[in-house]
Motif scaffolding. Structure first.
Motif, PDB file in Angstrom:
ATOM      1  N   ARG A 122      -3.049  -1.520 -12.516  1.00 20.45           N
ATOM      2  CA  ARG A 122      -4.282  -0.739 -12.637  1.00 20.45           C
ATOM      3  C   ARG A 122      -5.431  -1.457 -11.932  1.00 20.45           C
ATOM      4  NH1 ARG A 122      -4.158   4.493 -14.137  1.00 20.45           N
ATOM      5  NH2 ARG A 122      -6.255   4.248 -14.985  1.00 20.45           N
ATOM      6  N   ALA A 123      -5.409  -2.795 -11.967  1.00 18.35           N
ATOM      7  CA  ALA A 123      -6.430  -3.565 -11.252  1.00 18.35           C
ATOM      8  C   ALA A 123      -6.309  -3.365  -9.744  1.00 18.35           C
ATOM      9  CB  ALA A 123      -6.310  -5.050 -11.609  1.00 18.35           C
ATOM     10  N   VAL A 124      -5.088  -3.285  -9.244  1.00 16.12           N
ATOM     11  CA  VAL A 124      -4.879  -2.999  -7.819  1.00 16.12           C
ATOM     12  C   VAL A 124      -5.442  -1.618  -7.482  1.00 16.12           C
ATOM     13  CG1 VAL A 124      -3.139  -2.596  -6.035  1.00 16.12           C
ATOM     14  CG2 VAL A 124      -2.848  -4.487  -7.653  1.00 16.12           C
ATOM     15  N   LEU A 125      -5.163  -0.644  -8.322  1.00 13.66           N
ATOM     16  CA  LEU A 125      -5.685   0.708  -8.109  1.00 13.66           C
ATOM     17  C   LEU A 125      -7.211   0.703  -8.082  1.00 13.66           C
ATOM     18  CD1 LEU A 125      -5.321   3.782  -7.894  1.00 13.66           C
ATOM     19  CD2 LEU A 125      -5.149   3.845 -10.399  1.00 13.66           C
ATOM     20  N   SER A 127      -4.866   5.835   3.728  1.00 19.13           N
ATOM     21  CA  SER A 127      -4.624   6.511   2.456  1.00 19.13           C
ATOM     22  C   SER A 127      -3.471   5.806   1.764  1.00 19.13           C
ATOM     23  CB  SER A 127      -4.272   7.987   2.670  1.00 19.13           C
ATOM     24  OG  SER A 127      -5.287   8.668   3.379  1.00 19.13           O
ATOM     25  N   VAL A 128      -3.476   5.868   0.456  1.00 14.35           N
ATOM     26  CA  VAL A 128      -2.387   5.295  -0.344  1.00 14.35           C
ATOM     27  C   VAL A 128      -1.795   6.402  -1.193  1.00 14.35           C
ATOM     28  CG1 VAL A 128      -1.845   3.777  -2.285  1.00 14.35           C
ATOM     29  CG2 VAL A 128      -3.250   2.927  -0.402  1.00 14.35           C
ATOM     30  N   VAL A 129      -0.473   6.476  -1.184  1.00 13.37           N
ATOM     31  CA  VAL A 129       0.220   7.451  -2.029  1.00 13.37           C
ATOM     32  C   VAL A 129       1.239   6.714  -2.882  1.00 13.37           C
ATOM     33  CG1 VAL A 129       1.954   7.965  -0.250  1.00 13.37           C
ATOM     34  CG2 VAL A 129       1.511   9.620  -2.069  1.00 13.37           C
ATOM     35  N   PHE A 130       1.354   7.112  -4.137  1.00 13.10           N
ATOM     36  CA  PHE A 130       2.339   6.512  -5.038  1.00 13.10           C
ATOM     37  C   PHE A 130       3.584   7.389  -5.029  1.00 13.10           C
ATOM     38  CE2 PHE A 130      -1.832   5.165  -6.574  1.00 13.10           C
ATOM     39  CZ  PHE A 130      -1.673   3.799  -6.453  1.00 13.10           C
ATOM     40  N   MET A 131       4.676   6.793  -4.567  1.00 13.80           N
ATOM     41  CA  MET A 131       5.888   7.555  -4.362  1.00 13.80           C
ATOM     42  C   MET A 131       6.471   8.005  -5.706  1.00 13.80           C
ATOM     43  SD  MET A 131       5.897   7.611  -1.152  1.00 13.80           S
ATOM     44  CE  MET A 131       7.459   8.458  -0.905  1.00 13.80           C
ATOM     45  N   ARG A 186      10.018   8.050 -14.786  1.00 15.56           N
ATOM     46  CA  ARG A 186       8.823   7.371 -15.276  1.00 15.56           C
ATOM     47  C   ARG A 186       7.683   7.509 -14.274  1.00 15.56           C
ATOM     48  NH1 ARG A 186       7.659   2.491 -12.887  1.00 15.56           N
ATOM     49  NH2 ARG A 186       9.292   1.542 -11.604  1.00 15.56           N
ATOM     50  N   GLN A 187       6.494   7.219 -14.757  1.00 13.93           N
ATOM     51  CA  GLN A 187       5.313   7.215 -13.913  1.00 13.93           C
ATOM     52  C   GLN A 187       5.078   5.814 -13.372  1.00 13.93           C
ATOM     53  OE1 GLN A 187       1.485   7.897 -15.856  1.00 13.93           O
ATOM     54  NE2 GLN A 187       0.916   9.360 -14.260  1.00 13.93           N
ATOM     55  N   SER A 188       4.537   5.719 -12.177  1.00 12.00           N
ATOM     56  CA  SER A 188       4.235   4.429 -11.586  1.00 12.00           C
ATOM     57  C   SER A 188       3.299   3.635 -12.490  1.00 12.00           C
ATOM     58  CB  SER A 188       3.579   4.630 -10.216  1.00 12.00           C
ATOM     59  OG  SER A 188       3.059   3.420  -9.723  1.00 12.00           O
ATOM     60  N   LEU A 189       3.496   2.310 -12.553  1.00 12.54           N
ATOM     61  CA  LEU A 189       2.625   1.455 -13.352  1.00 12.54           C
ATOM     62  C   LEU A 189       1.179   1.497 -12.868  1.00 12.54           C
ATOM     63  CD1 LEU A 189       4.785  -1.762 -13.993  1.00 12.54           C
ATOM     64  CD2 LEU A 189       4.285   0.101 -15.578  1.00 12.54           C
ATOM     65  N   TYR A 190       0.979   1.812 -11.604  1.00 16.07           N
ATOM     66  CA  TYR A 190      -0.387   1.925 -11.091  1.00 16.07           C
ATOM     67  C   TYR A 190      -1.162   3.026 -11.824  1.00 16.07           C
ATOM     68  CZ  TYR A 190       1.295  -0.743  -7.015  1.00 16.07           C
ATOM     69  OH  TYR A 190       1.825  -1.705  -6.176  1.00 16.07           O
TER      70      TYR A 190
END
Length: 331
Positions: A277-280, A252-256, A261-265
């Motif tokens: 976003r491409a990584v996501l 699983s992946v979680v964005f800390m 601000r919000q994560s760039l992902y």
């Protein structure tokens, strides 16, 4: 073969210096000795964590950088998930990028600890810094396999891994500071625990507090987060995920969370966010469970700085993360 001529009267001093340098180099090739200085060097604390995983292998492993280190309490998560007392562990390593995390996973795999009756689940805490090439704390000297460094064309890092006294020299220069020297001498006489406790005490979790980082470090970290992912570091993320898939480890992946601000992902519509976003998108295409927002209402007093949670915030985040992991269909 001609040997260099040593000026008269300096022969004994030369060979003594050569012997001392050789001993120091040999010492840096000893994992146990590196771990002994866990209260002095970041690499020593990281080795302390890795040793614990190798000796008391958890069922679920959290990996990432300092945001994971400060942000996920495995005891809290484990209690909610019904795991045994040693069933979860936090392998968050401050300053670690995806290449360092790949190296640690490969080390655990070489010891047969991924999959089967070993580590069955890995939760990766991602932020933009995880995708950068910086290794200012010298982790690649100890944790990345030389063959991996060579294949990635990281020849300087490869040489530093071979000649560790040179590869780790930037961090050894910290011994010029009186406080570091005292810590080093104290650990030489009797090994002590790093700030926040040893790996076994809190299962790798370190409570966030104001003395853990300084504002300059935080600002430097945030300033670099608009850079696109480094290609070599990004490739390391995919290689690590491929390894986990081969060993049938659930991922699983979680964005800390961050305060301001919000994560760039998770952002859209900006050039800076596009590569993240491409990584996501790639993560989702691999069928990896992506946990976007375990909590969206964390308050300012739950952070030690804009990018790191304090203990109060970490406990709330850990509880929410455990519930999200359950909802994501953990096996």
């Amino acid at each position: 073969m001609l040997l260099p001529r040593i000026p008269p009267g300096l022969g004994a001093a030369f060979w003594l210096a050569a012997a001392l340098v050789s001993l120091a180099e040999a010492a840096l090739h000893s994992d146990a000795l590196v771990q002994r200085y866990r209260a002095v060097f970041a690499a020593g604390r990281a080795m302390d964590k890795v040793f614990h995983v190798e000796r008391q292998t958890p069922r679920i492993l959290f990996i990432g950088n300092s945001r994971v280190d400060n942000g996920i309490d495995p005891r809290t998560v484990g209690a909610i998930l019904g795991l045994p007392s040693q069933g979860a562990f936090n392998l968050g390593v401050p300053g670690a990028n995806a290449l360092i995390l790949q190296g640690m996973l490969e080390r655990l795999d070489q010891k047969g600890l991924l999959g089967g009756n070993g580590i069955r689940e890995v939760v990766i805490g991602l932020d933009e810094s995880t995708m950068q090439a910086d290794d200012s704390l010298g982790y690649s000297v100890f944790f990345v396999d030389r063959a991996t460094l060579w294949r990635a064309d990281l020849y300087r890092a490869w040489l530093g891994n071979c000649i560790r006294l040179w590869g780790y020299s930037d961090n050894l220069r910290g011994l010029r500071e009186p406080e570091k020297v005292l810590q080093f001498l104290a650990s030489t006489l009797r090994p002590g625990e790093p700030v926040g406790g040893g790996a076994a005490e809190f299962l790798g979790y370190r409570k966030g507090f104001s003395g853990a980082q300084n504002q300059a470090q935080v600002m430097q970290q945030e300033a670099g987060t608009r850079a696109p992912p480094d290609p070599t570091t990004l490739a390391a993320l995919w290689h690590g995920l491929d390894l986990l898939e081969q060993r049938r480890v659930q991922v699983s992946v979680v964005f800390m969370p961050m305060l301001n601000r919000q994560s760039l992902y998770l952002q859209g519509g900006t050039l800076e966010a596009a590569p993240y976003r491409a990584v996501l998108a790639e993560l989702r295409s691999r069928g990896i469970a992506v946990i976007e927002a375990p909590l969206s209402d964390l308050m300012a007093d739950e952070f030690i700085n804009p990018g790191h949670l304090n203990d109060r915030g970490a406990q709330r985040f850990s509880r929410a993360l455990a519930l999200k992991l359950t909802a994501a269909g953990r096996r």
